[in-house]
Design an enzyme around this catalytic site. Structure first.
Site, PDB file in Angstrom:
ATOM      1  N   LYS A  10       0.854  -1.180   0.000  1.00 20.92           N
ATOM      2  CA  LYS A  10       0.000   0.000   0.000  1.00 20.92           C
ATOM      3  C   LYS A  10       0.887   1.225   0.000  1.00 20.92           C
ATOM      4  CE  LYS A  10      -2.693   2.792   3.191  1.00 20.92           C
ATOM      5  NZ  LYS A  10      -3.791   2.826   4.163  1.00 20.92           N
ATOM      6  N   LYS A  60       0.992   5.209   0.634  1.00 17.82           N
ATOM      7  CA  LYS A  60       0.308   6.414   1.115  1.00 17.82           C
ATOM      8  C   LYS A  60       0.545   7.517   0.092  1.00 17.82           C
ATOM      9  CE  LYS A  60      -1.402   7.378   4.580  1.00 17.82           C
ATOM     10  NZ  LYS A  60      -2.845   7.338   4.907  1.00 17.82           N
ATOM     11  N   ASP A  89      -3.482   5.267  -1.450  1.00 16.09           N
ATOM     12  CA  ASP A  89      -4.346   5.956  -0.490  1.00 16.09           C
ATOM     13  C   ASP A  89      -3.953   7.423  -0.346  1.00 16.09           C
ATOM     14  OD1 ASP A  89      -5.752   6.931   1.695  1.00 16.09           O
ATOM     15  OD2 ASP A  89      -4.544   5.839   3.164  1.00 16.09           O
ATOM     16  N   ASN A 121      -5.728   9.746   0.996  1.00 18.65           N
ATOM     17  CA  ASN A 121      -6.440  10.382   2.120  1.00 18.65           C
ATOM     18  C   ASN A 121      -7.411  11.478   1.672  1.00 18.65           C
ATOM     19  OD1 ASN A 121      -3.709   9.709   4.152  1.00 18.65           O
ATOM     20  ND2 ASN A 121      -5.798   9.302   4.862  1.00 18.65           N
ATOM     21  N   GLU A 146      -7.918   3.575  -2.047  1.00 15.13           N
ATOM     22  CA  GLU A 146      -8.388   3.913  -0.700  1.00 15.13           C
ATOM     23  C   GLU A 146      -8.646   5.408  -0.584  1.00 15.13           C
ATOM     24  OE1 GLU A 146      -5.951   2.264   2.417  1.00 15.13           O
ATOM     25  OE2 GLU A 146      -6.620   3.765   3.866  1.00 15.13           O
ATOM     26  N   ASN A 152     -11.162   4.414   5.262  1.00 16.84           N
ATOM     27  CA  ASN A 152     -11.118   4.559   6.707  1.00 16.84           C
ATOM     28  C   ASN A 152     -11.464   6.011   7.047  1.00 16.84           C
ATOM     29  OD1 ASN A 152      -8.349   5.361   5.762  1.00 16.84           O
ATOM     30  ND2 ASN A 152      -8.289   6.100   7.870  1.00 16.84           N
ATOM     31  N   ASP A 175     -10.633  -0.460  12.314  1.00 17.94           N
ATOM     32  CA  ASP A 175      -9.543  -0.036  13.191  1.00 17.94           C
ATOM     33  C   ASP A 175     -10.113  -0.120  14.589  1.00 17.94           C
ATOM     34  OD1 ASP A 175      -7.903   1.548  14.891  1.00 17.94           O
ATOM     35  OD2 ASP A 175      -7.075   2.565  13.142  1.00 17.94           O
ATOM     36  N   HIS A 195      -7.284  -0.852   8.908  1.00 18.87           N
ATOM     37  CA  HIS A 195      -6.542   0.393   8.816  1.00 18.87           C
ATOM     38  C   HIS A 195      -5.517   0.452   9.941  1.00 18.87           C
ATOM     39  CE1 HIS A 195      -6.359   4.559  10.529  1.00 18.87           C
ATOM     40  NE2 HIS A 195      -5.938   4.807   9.313  1.00 18.87           N
ATOM     41  N   ASN A 217      -2.858   3.373  12.049  1.00 17.31           N
ATOM     42  CA  ASN A 217      -2.135   4.599  12.319  1.00 17.31           C
ATOM     43  C   ASN A 217      -0.874   4.192  13.075  1.00 17.31           C
ATOM     44  OD1 ASN A 217      -2.548   7.416  11.901  1.00 17.31           O
ATOM     45  ND2 ASN A 217      -4.614   7.181  12.686  1.00 17.31           N
TER      46      ASN A 217
END
Lengths: 429, 429
Positions: A196, A198, A226, A228, A251, A274, A298, A325, A327
């Site tokens: 994955k 980011k 992803d 965001n 994502e 998420n 999560d 997910h 963090n």
């Protein structure tokens, strides 16, 4: 057997975090986490872990007082306790959590993130008291190992000069070649076979090129991107089209359920989230609009391991996929994620975990990824043990901090390098 | 602690059942049930109970063999065992289960009804081994007592002459006055304050009159009417309109999700169901069409107590109410229903239970309704104990039966009194 809680210890810490980039800025050199210990009358100690920012800590302290005398078996009633704890709405920021990148922030989400640490700690204590692994308290595992994905980040080699920070050996990753190199290291060190990235950091074309490079370097490996929610619907659709042949899922390309629904309607690439489905209250609309095909659970912000199982049941019922997910988190949470994931039927996607990025932990022994998997522990509780010296050291760092690092703020961390930096408005592209 | 299953005992029994009328016929004088005992290596014995008809028994026997050596903690894996047990599709009848009145019958439903008894027995054994009540194994109770409703039936005074049967003291109830009299007895004996009338027996106007009589006799008490899908959409809407001011909900007025959705769209009376939403697979369509406002869970056919919690979570997520359905059952199942109901937040409706109709049980002590409620037991496991003499007696009755009563068939029982009787086609009115 006396299973009443007789002591609760809360230890805020700061843990080293590499300079990982996302659409809002860069990770601080140290990230706040909160370690929760719940002790029963007979001395069983359970561990939990959650966000360590000031507002979580404040709520956790109120919660801890109410937990004394509570039975560690009574995890359903933790939500009642949470209701009793007055949540100061003013500590909850406005729309989007700057650091968390977890969608709209509400008092309820904050509350659940705190409950989750106590739920995990209660289950750990109960498991230790009974001699049973946490998964047995959740109905038992249905798999012996849980698969995780490599969580790739655009990354500087180092935190900005002059900023106190720990050194890492991952090097920089600021272009396709750097991302592929990082992925290679992930595969070598941990055996991950899903990747994955980011995104939301560079203009979409650059990130498309990075995913293409990954697809070439690792043919047939599931890939995810992803940003965001940094993209418009049009940009999301363009990226989806260009990467349709290689993406396992995209994502949170765009922000919010309506935008996600528009993207979903225009592509065959499954959308994961998420950010637009982060609480039970957000599910109905998103599922009705077919806005998401995979919900990234999560346990921190869904309110614990039992709620994570219930989320999985809701998703299964509606034919929506489920994965996990992550963090920035430590080994306690990775152990908890692995325990609950082991009990969920039909987990068709590898789970995310930041754990490889965390060189520091509070455990006597780090958890191990083997072939991209973590073996499900059958030891009592979570199967992990607290290293009190490490905990004290990381807590000392928190105590010594003047307040700048006690609330994660990726935009502020970015301003150290780029004083003009502001949290970008969305959609960024 | 050795929690492996070392013995499984299956005891089919026949229990006395009064001549209760429904749209398909009348209850047999004796109803088959299956009592499941699961024994661990260290001698903890867990109890479960489910349908006792031949096809359930056949599947349970295959299942029991596979359970040996299984850990009683591993209840999630019971579904995997069930998958391994070849379900002979031919034992599953066509569309509507004649006796069960539980909607379309499928191999999966049959399978889950069997799993449920083993899940409950495993949880009971585990609770006994650990010294914990079953609710603690489900995350803990959130209430100390569970409210039940009086389950009123049109009823003959006695089973047909010449048919071997136990005598009951409830008398006949074949008109509004009889129904009100029965309700009075229910209230006096058990303290119930909600009343449900099993309808679909007489033309709708007579049943409307009965509910009206109940409303007059018990002003302000929640009332429900359940014709088991016997009505057309038009009839359902007519009844809903006439009883809108007194009904808590109308249960399965019409058969199938499309018909229920049509009824729901035309009335403000909430619709409840244990017929069109009886499995997780049926939820998506029914919720999308807003066909039901209350799902009546039943741990027997949803596959156990953990699945019942998950169903409740799904309903909660979609703003659909949840309560509990009941078929003829004994104290083991009432204890199980009470344990799981105690853990479900937001249980806004009193649960159904046939238990007051069952004069016979297999327990050393009957469960007690006080003020319409059953106190949630905190004793280990389900908190009930098997009376082996009673069990042997009821099993002897099953052994002595020539096969006529081993499969519940309300239409066949009705033909004893009315040789021309056939299962009515639906809608009946």
């Amino acid at each position: 057997m006396n299973l009443a809680v007789t002591d609760v210890r809360l230890t805020p810490i700061l843990v080293a975090d590499p300079p990982l980039l996302n659409t809002q800025g860069v990770h601080q050199p140290y990230t706040p986490r909160l370690i929760v210990e719940v002790v029963t009358a007979e001395g069983a100690t359970g561990l939990g872990e959650t966000y360590g920012d000031t507002k979580y800590l404040g709520l956790a302290r109120l919660f801890a007082d109410k937990l004394l005398g509570h039975q560690v078996t009574d995890v359903n009633a933790l939500f009642t306790i949470a209701d009793e704890v007055a949540v100061d709405q003013s500590v909850v920021s406005g729309q989007v959590d700057v650091g968390g990148l977890r969608g709209v922030q509400t008092a309820d989400k904050l509350r659940l993130s705190v409950v989750s640490a106590f739920e995990v700690a209660c289950l750990d204590a109960l498991g230790k008291a009974l001699g049973l692994p946490v998964h047995a308290l959740l109905g038992g595992k249905v798999r012996d190992a849980v698969e995780y994905s490599a969580y790739l980040f655009y990354k500087w080699a180092d935190h900005p000069e002059g900023v106190p920070a720990e050194k890492d050996d991952w090097g920089a990753a600021l272009d396709p070649a750097g991302v592929v190199e990082q992925a290679r290291k992930f595969k070598e060190r941990y055996g991950f076979t899903s990747f994955k990235l980011k995104g939301g950091v560079f203009p979409p074309d650059e990130e498309i090129a990075a995913v293409r490079a990954l697809a070439e370097a690792f043919p047939g490996h599931p890939l995810r991107l992803d940003p965001n929610g940094a993209w418009s619907v049009a940009t999301s659709l363009k990226v989806a089209k260009e990467l349709a042949d290689v993406l396992e899922y995209l994502e949170d390309p765009a922000l919010g359920t309506p935008a996600m629904a528009e993207v979903a309607a225009g592509t065959t690439v499954p959308l994961a989230t998420n950010m637009c489905v982060t609480t039970f209250a957000e599910i109905k609309e998103a599922f009705a609009k077919d806005a998401v095909q995979v919900v990234l659970s999560d346990h921190h912000y869904w309110g614990g391991l039992r709620n994570t199982q219930q989320l999985a049941a809701v998703c299964r019922t509606f034919g929506v996929g489920v994965s996990m997910h992550s963090n920035t988190h430590l080994g306690i949470s990775l152990a908890a994620m692995t325990q609950v994931a082991s009990t969920v039927p039909g987990l068709h996607h590898a789970c995310d975990s930041h754990y490889p990025w965390q060189s520091e932990d509070v455990l006597t022994e780090r958890l191990v990824f083997d072939g991209g998997r973590v073996t499900v522990s059958d030891a009592p509780g979570l199967g992990v043990e607290l290293d009190r010296e490490r905990l004290a050291l990381l807590h000392r760092r928190w105590l010594d901090d003047d307040g700048t690092l006690r609330d994660r703020d990726d935009a502020a961390a970015m301003r150290v390098a780029d004083p003009q930096w502001r949290t970008p408005s969305v959609p960024r592209w």
